[in-house]
Structures are given as C-alpha cells and as structure tokens.
Design a protein around this motif. Structure first.
Motif, mmCIF file in Angstrom:
data_model
loop_
_atom_site.group_PDB
_atom_site.id
_atom_site.type_symbol
_atom_site.label_atom_id
_atom_site.label_comp_id
_atom_site.label_asym_id
_atom_site.label_seq_id
_atom_site.Cartn_x
_atom_site.Cartn_y
_atom_site.Cartn_z
ATOM 1 N N ASP A 82 51.665 39.571 43.907
ATOM 2 C CA ASP A 82 51.911 39.096 42.543
ATOM 3 C C ASP A 82 53.088 38.124 42.518
ATOM 4 O O ASP A 82 54.236 38.530 42.693
ATOM 5 N N PRO A 83 52.844 36.836 42.316
ATOM 6 C CA PRO A 83 53.923 35.853 42.355
ATOM 7 C C PRO A 83 54.925 35.997 41.209
ATOM 8 O O PRO A 83 56.033 35.477 41.279
ATOM 9 N N ILE A 84 54.568 36.728 40.166
ATOM 10 C CA ILE A 84 55.487 36.914 39.047
ATOM 11 C C ILE A 84 56.570 37.923 39.394
ATOM 12 O O ILE A 84 57.706 37.820 38.938
ATOM 13 N N VAL A 85 56.221 38.895 40.240
ATOM 14 C CA VAL A 85 57.180 39.928 40.629
ATOM 15 C C VAL A 85 58.226 39.312 41.539
ATOM 16 O O VAL A 85 57.908 38.654 42.524
ATOM 17 N N GLY A 86 59.489 39.543 41.203
ATOM 18 C CA GLY A 86 60.583 39.020 42.015
ATOM 19 C C GLY A 86 61.109 40.069 42.979
ATOM 20 O O GLY A 86 60.835 41.252 42.830
ATOM 21 N N PRO A 87 61.879 39.629 43.958
ATOM 22 C CA PRO A 87 62.401 40.571 44.951
ATOM 23 C C PRO A 87 63.602 41.383 44.461
ATOM 24 O O PRO A 87 64.075 42.254 45.161
ATOM 25 N N ASP A 88 64.084 41.098 43.270
ATOM 26 C CA ASP A 88 65.229 41.833 42.744
ATOM 27 C C ASP A 88 65.083 42.023 41.240
ATOM 28 O O ASP A 88 64.119 41.574 40.640
ATOM 29 N N THR A 89 66.047 42.685 40.645
ATOM 30 C CA THR A 89 66.013 42.957 39.203
ATOM 31 C C THR A 89 67.119 42.211 38.468
ATOM 32 O O THR A 89 67.553 42.629 37.400
ATOM 33 N N ASN A 90 67.572 41.100 39.018
ATOM 34 C CA ASN A 90 68.676 40.356 38.417
ATOM 35 C C ASN A 90 68.384 39.906 36.991
ATOM 36 O O ASN A 90 69.274 39.933 36.137
ATOM 37 N N VAL A 91 67.158 39.496 36.704
ATOM 38 C CA VAL A 91 66.812 39.027 35.360
ATOM 39 C C VAL A 91 66.997 40.156 34.354
ATOM 40 O O VAL A 91 67.600 39.974 33.298
#
Length: 112
Positions: free
Chosen positions: A56-65
């Motif tokens: 899933d390209p929307i999922v990022g590797p971190d939760t910074n947002v």
C-alpha cells in the motif's frame, strides 16, 4: 503512487523478508523471557502490520504525520478543565478527532 509501490516491491520486500527470516531464527535462540526474546516476539507480532507498507503506497514507514497532528493537543491536555469526567473525555475525543480530520483535509475547523 505506482512508482512507490514498484520500489517497495523491488527493494523493501527483500529487506522485509530478510528481517522476517532473521527474527524467526533468532526467536529460537534467544530465551523467551529475556529482553532480547521479548523484543523479538514483539517484532514478530508487528510484522503483519509492517507488511502493509510493501503493498500500500499510502502507508508510510512511520507515524510522524499522526504524531505531528496530535502534538498540540497532547501538550495542552493537562490544562483543560473538562478532562476529569468520562463525558468530558468523550467530548474531547470527538472535538479532537473533528479538528485533526478537518485540518488533514485542508478545512479550517473554526470556519467549518
């Protein structure tokens, strides 16, 4: 988005599979009650969620947002008077969710 998916399929998937194999191997070597054993068990438990990153390209590797969005609320929460009751906590949850969702969608919550 498709370019992100391609790169993740080519490079990230390989690293993910290597990490998974290493964690499974180490789980048999480290005592389960040791700190290392507990950390490896935690990693193995989180691997299915981490796998979403590959497809899933929307999922990022971190939760910074998310962390950046909730920081203003986390910093000020001790100053708010309505936090002492369950109803106040529910009201806070609804308000904070509304404000953060509105901001994430480019809407000024006060004007809305």
């Amino acid at each position: 988005m498709e370019k992100i998916r391609e790169v993740r399929q080519e490079k990230t998937k390989i690293a993910f599979e290597e990490l998974k194999a290493w964690a499974k191997e180490m789980s048999t070597k480290a005592p389960p009650k040791s700190l290392t054993g507990k950390a490896i068990a935690c990693l193995l438990g989180q691997l299915p969620k981490l796998g979403y990153l590959i497809n899933d390209p929307i999922v990022g590797p971190d939760t910074n947002v998310v962390e950046n969005a909730i920081t203003p609320f986390a910093v000020g929460r001790k100053n708010w008077l309505f936090r002492d009751t369950a109803r106040g906590a529910d009201a806070s949850l609804n308000l904070f969710s509304f404000v953060i969702t509105a901001r994430a969608n480019g809407i000024e919550p006060y004007n809305y």
